[in-house]
Design an enzyme around this catalytic site. Structure first.
Site, PDB file in Angstrom:
ATOM      1  N   GLU A 134      61.892  -9.884  14.594  1.00 13.31           N
ATOM      2  CA  GLU A 134      62.393  -9.666  15.945  1.00 13.31           C
ATOM      3  C   GLU A 134      63.755  -8.980  15.899  1.00 13.31           C
ATOM      4  OE1 GLU A 134      62.038 -13.085  18.449  1.00 13.31           O
ATOM      5  OE2 GLU A 134      60.318 -13.870  17.363  1.00 13.31           O
ATOM      6  N   CYS A 152      70.885  -6.043  17.795  1.00 14.05           N
ATOM      7  CA  CYS A 152      71.002  -7.262  16.997  1.00 14.05           C
ATOM      8  C   CYS A 152      69.832  -7.253  16.012  1.00 14.05           C
ATOM      9  CB  CYS A 152      70.954  -8.494  17.897  1.00 14.05           C
ATOM     10  SG  CYS A 152      71.064 -10.064  16.999  1.00 14.05           S
ATOM     11  N   CYS A 159      64.242 -17.473   7.948  1.00 17.61           N
ATOM     12  CA  CYS A 159      65.530 -17.816   7.330  1.00 17.61           C
ATOM     13  C   CYS A 159      65.377 -19.121   6.555  1.00 17.61           C
ATOM     14  CB  CYS A 159      66.620 -17.972   8.394  1.00 17.61           C
ATOM     15  SG  CYS A 159      68.255 -18.316   7.695  1.00 17.61           S
ATOM     16  N   CYS A 163      69.683 -23.914   9.784  1.00 15.00           N
ATOM     17  CA  CYS A 163      70.733 -24.494  10.622  1.00 15.00           C
ATOM     18  C   CYS A 163      70.068 -25.273  11.751  1.00 15.00           C
ATOM     19  CB  CYS A 163      71.633 -23.395  11.189  1.00 15.00           C
ATOM     20  SG  CYS A 163      72.582 -22.521   9.926  1.00 15.00           S
ATOM     21  N   CYS A 166      69.252 -23.624  15.261  1.00 12.32           N
ATOM     22  CA  CYS A 166      68.694 -22.268  15.281  1.00 12.32           C
ATOM     23  C   CYS A 166      67.179 -22.288  15.149  1.00 12.32           C
ATOM     24  CB  CYS A 166      69.298 -21.449  14.144  1.00 12.32           C
ATOM     25  SG  CYS A 166      68.720 -19.737  14.092  1.00 12.32           S
ATOM     26  N   HIS A 261      81.061 -23.376  13.280  1.00 17.56           N
ATOM     27  CA  HIS A 261      80.350 -24.372  14.096  1.00 17.56           C
ATOM     28  C   HIS A 261      80.921 -25.789  14.000  1.00 17.56           C
ATOM     29  CE1 HIS A 261      77.654 -21.096  14.579  1.00 17.56           C
ATOM     30  NE2 HIS A 261      77.075 -21.226  13.406  1.00 17.56           N
ATOM     31  N   CYS A 380      71.120 -15.700  21.338  1.00 18.55           N
ATOM     32  CA  CYS A 380      71.570 -16.134  20.017  1.00 18.55           C
ATOM     33  C   CYS A 380      70.924 -17.466  19.641  1.00 18.55           C
ATOM     34  CB  CYS A 380      73.092 -16.270  20.025  1.00 18.55           C
ATOM     35  SG  CYS A 380      73.788 -16.733  18.432  1.00 18.55           S
TER      36      CYS A 380
END
Length: 402
Positions: A134, A152, A159, A163, A166, A261, A380
Site C-alpha cells: 500500500e 507515503c 513489517c 509495534c 500499528c 512514542h 498513519c
C-alpha cells in the site's frame, strides 16, 4: 539461436547489474531481532532504478548510440511508460533485443484504489509474487493555490517489528521491497493524481532501516532521476541498532524521523517491542551523533495513545530527555488512528493540545499531524491488507489499470 543471443548480450546484463550494485558505496552488518526475509522472486533485470549514465551504457552494450540511453531515461521517468514494447521512440530492433534479453521496465499493476473524502488516495499495488503493498498520496492545497503532493511509500511487504499500535505489523511480514518496487510507488501516485510528487516520506508499510540498501537506492533514484529534492524526502525509523550510524555516513540532506512514542525505556518497550534490543539512551546518542555528522536536525515522531503516553507528565519527561541530548529538537505529535482489534484509544483534542503546550513551554518545537485518509484506512498506522503475508489467490486477482 536463443543460446547464441544470450551469449552475445551477457556482457550488458552483467555490467548493468553490477553498476546497480555499486550505487550504494558500502554495506554494514546490522544485528536485529527479526526473521530473515525469504528471497525475492522479482527479476533483477529491470530498467526502473537505473540512472541515465547506466542506461546510456546499456544502450551502447546493445549496439545502440549513447543518446538512446537518454531516451530510455525520459521514457521511464518522464513519460512513465510501463512496457518495453511501448518505447515507440526506440528502434523496433532495440526493443526486441531488450525483451529477448529479459529486460523489463519494472512497473507493477495497480490492484485497487481507495479514495478518502479529504482527497487522500490509497493505492494497492500487486507485486510480481502476487502480494499487495500500500502507498498513499496526500494532496494539500497551499495558500498560493498550488498542490503539495506527498507520497507515503512502503519499504517492506508487511513489517516484522509489530509495534502495538500499528496495523501493518499485525498483518505479518513477507519480504523486503526491491529498489524499483519502492520507486514505482511514487510514479503510480503521480499518474493517478496527474501531478508531480513534491514530498516523499518513507512512512508506509515496513521499517526502512531493515531494508536500508534498497531504501538508499530508491532515495538516489527519486532525487536524481524523478527529480525530488533531498530536503523533500523523509526517512522514518522506529530504531534499528547500528543503522542510524550507517545512514549518517551518507550525509543526506533528507530528514531522519525517529519514532519514540514514549519518554522512557520502560514505557517504550510496552509500546514498541523491538525497543528491548535498542535502549532509549543508545538511540538518543545515535541521534545526537547523527546531527553532529550531518548537521541535520532529527525529527521525533510521537503517537499519542489515550491514557498511555499522553499525560502532561509524559510531555515534561520527554522535554527533559530531548534537552539532555541536544538542542533544537522537533516533535511531531500523531493522535492515534483507530485500527481493528486494538485496545488503544484516540486521545481527546484537549489532551493533545495540553501535551503540545507542555513541550512548547519548555522550548521544544512541536507540530500536530493532521489526520488524513482516515475513512480510507490510509492514515498513519492503518496500512494493512490480507495479502501482505500470503500471495493473492487467483480468484482475488483483479488488477485495475491506470
Amino acid at each position: 539461436m536463443a543460446a547464441l543471443f544470450h551469449h552475445v548480450h551477457s556482457a550488458p546484463l552483467a555490467r548493468a547489474v553490477r553498476s546497480r550494485a555499486v550505487s550504494i558505496s558500502s554495506r554494514a552488518t546490522v544485528t536485529v531481532p527479526t526473521p530473515t526475509p525469504p528471497p525475492s522472486r522479482a527479476d533483477p533485470r529491470v530498467l526502473l532504478g537505473l540512472a541515465e549514465p547506466e542506461l546510456q551504457q546499456l544502450a551502447l552494450d546493445f549496439g545502440q548510440q549513447r543518446y538512446r540511453g537518454k531516451q530510455l531515461h525520459q521514457l521511464i521517468y518522464k513519460s512513465k511508460i510501463r512496457e518495453v514494447r511501448d518505447f515507440l521512440q526506440l528502434p523496433q530492433s532495440f526493443r526486441n533485443d531488450l525483451e529477448k534479453a529479459g529486460w523489463k521496465v519494472g512497473r507493477s499493476p495497480v490492484h485497487s484504489v481507495v479514495r478518502a473524502a479529504d482527497g487522500t488516495i490509497k493505492i494497492l499495488i500487486k507485486l510480481e509474487d502476487d502480494r499487495l503493498i500500500e502507498t498513499v498520496g496526500i494532496p494539500v492545497e497551499e495558500d498560493s493555490g498550488s498542490i503539495r503532493l506527498t507520497a507515503c511509500v512502503s519499504s517492506q511487504v508487511g513489517c516484522p517489528l509489530r509495534c502495538s499500535f500499528c496495523a501493518t505489523g499485525k498483518g505479518g511480514f513477507s519480504r523486503n521491497l526491491l529498489q524499483h518496487e519502492i520507486v514505482e510507488q511514487v510514479l503510480a501516485i503521480e499518474e493517478l493524481f496527474k501531478n508531480r510528487v513534491s514530498n516523499v516520506v518513507f512512512m508506509g508499510m515496513g521499517e526502512p532501516m531493515l531494508n536500508l540498501k534498497a531504501v538508499l537506492g530508491a532515495h538516489r533514484c527519486l532525487n536524481k532521476d524523478v527529480q525530488i529534492g533531498q530536503r523533500m524526502i523523509t526517512i522514518s525509523t522506529v530504531g534499528v541498532p547500528n543503522t542510524i550510524k550507517k545512514l549518517a555516513t551518507y550525509k543526506l540532506q533528507s530528514t531522519l524521523a525517529v519514532s519514540l512514542h514514549a519518554p522512557n525505556q520502560k514505557l517504550r518497550e510496552k509500546i514498541v517491542p523491538s525497543a528491548k534490543s535498542y535502549p532509549l539512551e543508545a538511540i538518543m546518542k545515535d541521534c545526537k551523533d547523527y546531527f553532529l555528522e550531518t548537521g541535520r536536525r532529527v525529527s521525533f515522531e510521537y503517537t499519542l495513545l489515550a491514557g498511555v503516553n499522553d499525560e502532561v507528565e509524559h510531555a515534561v519527561e520527554l522535554a527533559v530527555l530531548l534537552h539532555s541530548w541536544g538542542r533544537g529538537s522537533h516533535v511531531n505529535l500523531i493522535p492515534f488512528n483507530p485500527i481493528e482489534g486494538s485496545e488503544y484509544r484516540r486521545p481527546y483534542k484537549k489532551a493533545v493540545l495540553a501535551f503540545a503546550a507542555a513541550l512548547e513551554s519548555r522550548q521544544i518545537t512541536v507540530s500536530i499531524r493532521q489526520t488524513r485518509g482516515l475513512d480510507a484506512s490510509a492514515a498513519c498506522g492503518q496500512l494493512r491488507n490480507e495479502f501482505q503475508k500470503s500471495p493473492m489467490l487467483a480468484s482475488s486477482d483483479n488488477p485495475m489499470p491506470l
